[in-house]
Design a protein around this motif. Structure first.
Motif, short mmCIF file in Angstrom:
data_model
loop_
_atom_site.label_atom_id
_atom_site.label_comp_id
_atom_site.label_asym_id
_atom_site.label_seq_id
_atom_site.Cartn_x
_atom_site.Cartn_y
_atom_site.Cartn_z
N PRO A 185 21.31 -0.27 2.78
CA PRO A 185 20.63 0.34 1.64
C PRO A 185 19.73 -0.66 0.93
O PRO A 185 20.08 -1.83 0.76
CB PRO A 185 21.78 0.78 0.74
N LEU A 186 18.57 -0.20 0.51
CA LEU A 186 17.62 -1.01 -0.26
C LEU A 186 17.54 -0.58 -1.72
O LEU A 186 16.81 -1.19 -2.50
CB LEU A 186 16.22 -0.92 0.35
N GLY A 187 18.23 0.50 -2.09
CA GLY A 187 18.07 1.08 -3.41
C GLY A 187 16.99 2.13 -3.40
O GLY A 187 16.17 2.22 -2.48
N ALA A 188 16.97 2.97 -4.45
CA ALA A 188 15.99 4.05 -4.58
C ALA A 188 16.00 4.95 -3.35
O ALA A 188 14.96 5.46 -2.93
CB ALA A 188 14.59 3.47 -4.81
N ASP A 189 17.20 5.12 -2.75
CA ASP A 189 17.38 6.01 -1.62
C ASP A 189 16.61 5.57 -0.38
O ASP A 189 16.21 6.37 0.45
CB ASP A 189 16.96 7.44 -2.01
N ARG A 190 16.39 4.26 -0.25
CA ARG A 190 15.67 3.71 0.90
C ARG A 190 16.61 2.83 1.70
O ARG A 190 17.52 2.21 1.16
CB ARG A 190 14.45 2.89 0.44
N ALA A 196 9.37 -1.38 7.18
CA ALA A 196 10.69 -1.12 7.76
C ALA A 196 11.59 -0.36 6.80
O ALA A 196 12.79 -0.26 7.04
CB ALA A 196 11.36 -2.42 8.17
N ALA A 197 11.05 0.17 5.74
CA ALA A 197 11.84 0.93 4.76
C ALA A 197 11.75 2.41 5.09
O ALA A 197 10.66 2.95 5.32
CB ALA A 197 11.32 0.67 3.35
N TRP A 198 12.91 3.06 5.12
CA TRP A 198 12.98 4.46 5.55
C TRP A 198 13.78 5.28 4.54
O TRP A 198 14.75 4.81 3.96
CB TRP A 198 13.64 4.57 6.92
N TYR A 199 13.36 6.53 4.39
CA TYR A 199 14.21 7.52 3.73
C TYR A 199 15.04 8.22 4.81
O TYR A 199 14.54 8.47 5.92
CB TYR A 199 13.37 8.59 3.02
N PRO A 230 27.71 11.67 6.96
CA PRO A 230 27.26 12.31 8.20
C PRO A 230 26.56 13.64 7.92
O PRO A 230 26.91 14.37 6.99
CB PRO A 230 28.56 12.51 8.98
N GLY A 231 25.56 13.93 8.74
CA GLY A 231 24.80 15.16 8.56
C GLY A 231 23.46 15.07 9.26
O GLY A 231 23.16 14.08 9.94
N ALA A 232 22.66 16.11 9.10
CA ALA A 232 21.34 16.17 9.73
C ALA A 232 20.29 15.63 8.76
O ALA A 232 20.23 16.04 7.60
CB ALA A 232 21.02 17.60 10.12
N TYR A 233 19.45 14.72 9.28
CA TYR A 233 18.46 14.03 8.44
C TYR A 233 17.12 13.91 9.16
O TYR A 233 17.04 13.97 10.40
CB TYR A 233 18.94 12.61 8.09
N TYR A 234 16.08 13.71 8.36
CA TYR A 234 14.81 13.21 8.86
C TYR A 234 14.75 11.71 8.59
O TYR A 234 15.15 11.25 7.51
CB TYR A 234 13.63 13.89 8.16
N VAL A 235 14.26 10.94 9.55
CA VAL A 235 14.05 9.51 9.37
C VAL A 235 12.57 9.37 9.01
O VAL A 235 11.69 9.50 9.85
CB VAL A 235 14.39 8.73 10.65
N GLN A 236 12.32 9.09 7.74
CA GLN A 236 11.00 9.29 7.15
C GLN A 236 10.48 7.98 6.58
O GLN A 236 11.12 7.35 5.73
CB GLN A 236 11.12 10.35 6.06
N SER A 237 9.30 7.54 7.01
CA SER A 237 8.71 6.29 6.53
C SER A 237 8.38 6.37 5.05
O SER A 237 7.77 7.34 4.59
CB SER A 237 7.44 5.97 7.32
N THR A 238 8.77 5.35 4.30
CA THR A 238 8.42 5.31 2.88
C THR A 238 6.95 4.98 2.67
O THR A 238 6.40 5.24 1.60
CB THR A 238 9.27 4.28 2.12
N VAL A 239 6.29 4.41 3.68
CA VAL A 239 4.88 4.05 3.56
C VAL A 239 3.97 5.22 3.87
O VAL A 239 3.02 5.51 3.15
CB VAL A 239 4.55 2.85 4.48
N THR A 240 4.25 5.93 4.97
CA THR A 240 3.37 7.01 5.41
C THR A 240 3.87 8.40 5.05
O THR A 240 3.09 9.35 5.03
CB THR A 240 3.17 6.96 6.93
N GLY A 241 5.18 8.55 4.82
CA GLY A 241 5.75 9.87 4.61
C GLY A 241 5.93 10.67 5.89
O GLY A 241 6.35 11.82 5.84
N LEU A 242 5.65 10.06 7.05
CA LEU A 242 5.78 10.76 8.33
C LEU A 242 7.18 10.56 8.91
O LEU A 242 7.88 9.62 8.55
CB LEU A 242 4.71 10.27 9.30
N ASN A 243 7.56 11.42 9.84
CA ASN A 243 8.92 11.45 10.37
C ASN A 243 9.00 10.89 11.79
O ASN A 243 8.08 11.09 12.60
CB ASN A 243 9.44 12.89 10.42
#
Length: 460
Positions: A116-121, A158-161, A37-50
């Motif tokens: 989880p997809l691995g590689a922090d995705r 559909a992969a997110w950081y 738990p914590g504060a996060y950005y939901v960030q696209s692995t394709v575009t890098g946008l939030n």
């Protein structure tokens, strides 16, 4: 000024995206656990946008801290998870039909199955279905649309950081054990445009230098990255802003490179990087480099030392090998291949192969600035997100922090905020520390202290 021009890099075609959307993401064996738990950005692995809350619609926006509701508080809810907007208690990232929306956290539409997809995705799926939070496929000749969708069969779209809002690693290792990508270097934007070493622009334009100290003094005062614009004239590769026409006493590239090589000879532990905004033929550039005495003794060739497979070397290893001058070009490698001579064949690295870089401008020389931090190389034809990584290799991050015009009062104010923008805006946007902090008037606003602060810790 580093102006936008034709960028040829990793083109994402409509056909490639069409292929991507029919392959469902598969969890990797031994994948990472869901973050705590914590504060996060939901960030696209394709575009890098939030993902950002825009009046109830969830859209992907340029990373800009939390200036437009981009931070989400992750917490478990039974077997699923909620992402509550940190600006709106009780309001969560959720779904309405095939669109991503903000909804009441108490409703079923707010719950996500995070895999989880691995590689922090990760993927975020509607529980009990194969519908995932997804970036809309990019039509040919356009960027991805801002609104996010909830669809099936989504692939990389559909992969997110889940990027922590404030991520800090451990203490910085001793100098000799720091890898190149762990270090931050003070970098002078348009370092040649200083009015001390020679002319750099036509009359009136030269009244607004980006720097006010010559290259040798910049080196003495700790500048280790140098952004240089080169133009082709009958005399070779010359340092000028936009054009060398009417410029009085312009400086040749080889002259400034010789100053740097001489400095490195006298300081065997130091490392210098040159960024060329490059408007010359490769043969002309090669001839210019051949004029620099001792260049081959210090030139660093990451393409010949296994960096892409093994990561960046330590500063101690670079010093021991004598590899202490790295030269990048922003020129197109494809164009050079067509011309029959690539710059990396004589030691000038193509920047888009080895770095990521945020957009070059914070806005006009006066007035409010744009602190958003997004890739310089993300447009209708090019997708190189700031978050780009490869197995075993993390690109160096060039963080631009300057305006369209270099005004002393504005630069002083902006540079005083450099450390804050780097930590709160650009570091999470790239998921890495800036390697190069590029500023106008580095002597104003104490930009050196921002570099020192970033050099006290590593990014996890």
């Amino acid at each position: 000024m580093r102006t936008p021009h034709a960028l040829l890099a990793i083109a994402v075609t409509a056909a490639a995206l069409a292929a991507a959307v029919v392959v469902a993401p598969v969890p990797a064996e031994g994948a990472d656990a869901v973050p705590p738990p914590g504060a996060y950005y939901v960030q696209s692995t394709v575009t890098g946008l939030n993902a950002a809350d825009t009046s109830g619609t969830v859209e992907q926006h340029r990373p800009r801290g939390n200036e437009d509701h981009q931070q989400w508080s992750l917490r478990p809810d039974g077997a699923e998870h909620l992402l509550e907007n940190t600006d709106s208690p009780g309001i969560c990232l959720g779904r309405a039909g095939d669109r991503a929306r903000t909804v009441a956290c108490a409703t079923p539409e707010a719950r996500w199955r995070i895999t989880p997809l691995g590689a922090d995705r990760y993927t975020l799926a509607e529980p009990g279905t194969d519908r995932h939070l997804t970036v809309v496929p990019k039509p040919a000749g356009a960027t991805h649309s801002a609104p996010l969708s909830v669809t099936t069969g989504t692939g990389d779209l559909a992969a997110w950081y889940l990027t922590p809002v404030d991520a800090r690693g451990g203490d910085m290792p001793p100098r000799e054990r720091r890898t190149l990508d762990q270090v931050t270097f003070l970098t002078a934007h348009n370092a040649y445009a200083n009015g001390v070493d020679g002319g750099f622009a036509p009359p009136f334009v030269d009244l607004f230098p980006n720097q006010t100290r010559g290259i040798q003094q910049q080196l003495a005062e700790g500048v280790r990255g140098f952004m240089l614009d080169i133009h082709q004239t009958p005399d070779g590769a010359i340092l000028c802003h936009n054009s060398c026409t009417l410029v009085r006493r312009p400086v040749a590239l080889w002259v400034d490179l010789q100053r740097m090589v001489d400095f490195l000879r006298a300081h065997p532990e130091e490392f210098v990087t040159v960024f060329l905004e490059d408007y010359v033929d490769p043969g002309v550039l090669r001839a210019e480099l051949n004029r620099v005495q001792g260049l081959s003794d210090v030139l660093y060739r990451p393409d010949r030392t296994g960096v892409r497979e093994n990561g960046w070397p330590t500063m101690g290893e670079l010093a021991a090998a004598g590899h202490r001058l790295l030269i990048f070009t922003d020129h197109s490698k494809d164009a050079d291949r067509s011309a029959g001579l690539t710059r990396d064949s004589f030691g000038v690295m193509y920047q888009r192969d080895w770095t990521v870089e945020n957009h070059w401008s914070m806005g006009p020389g006066v007035g409010t600035s744009d602190w958003s931090c997004y890739s310089r190389w993300y447009d209708a034809n090019t997708v190189i997100p700031l978050t780009r990584t490869e197995p075993g290799f993390r690109p160096l991050f060039v963080m631009n922090h300057f305006r369209d015009a270099a005004l002393a009062s504005t630069a002083a104010t902006d540079n005083a905020k450099l450390a804050d923008r780097a930590r709160r805006f650009c570091q999470p946007a790239a998921r890495k520390k800036p390697t190069y902090l590029a500023v106008d008037r580095y002597d104003l606003g104490d930009s050196a202290s921002a570099v020192a602060a970033l050099n006290t810790y590593t990014y996890p």
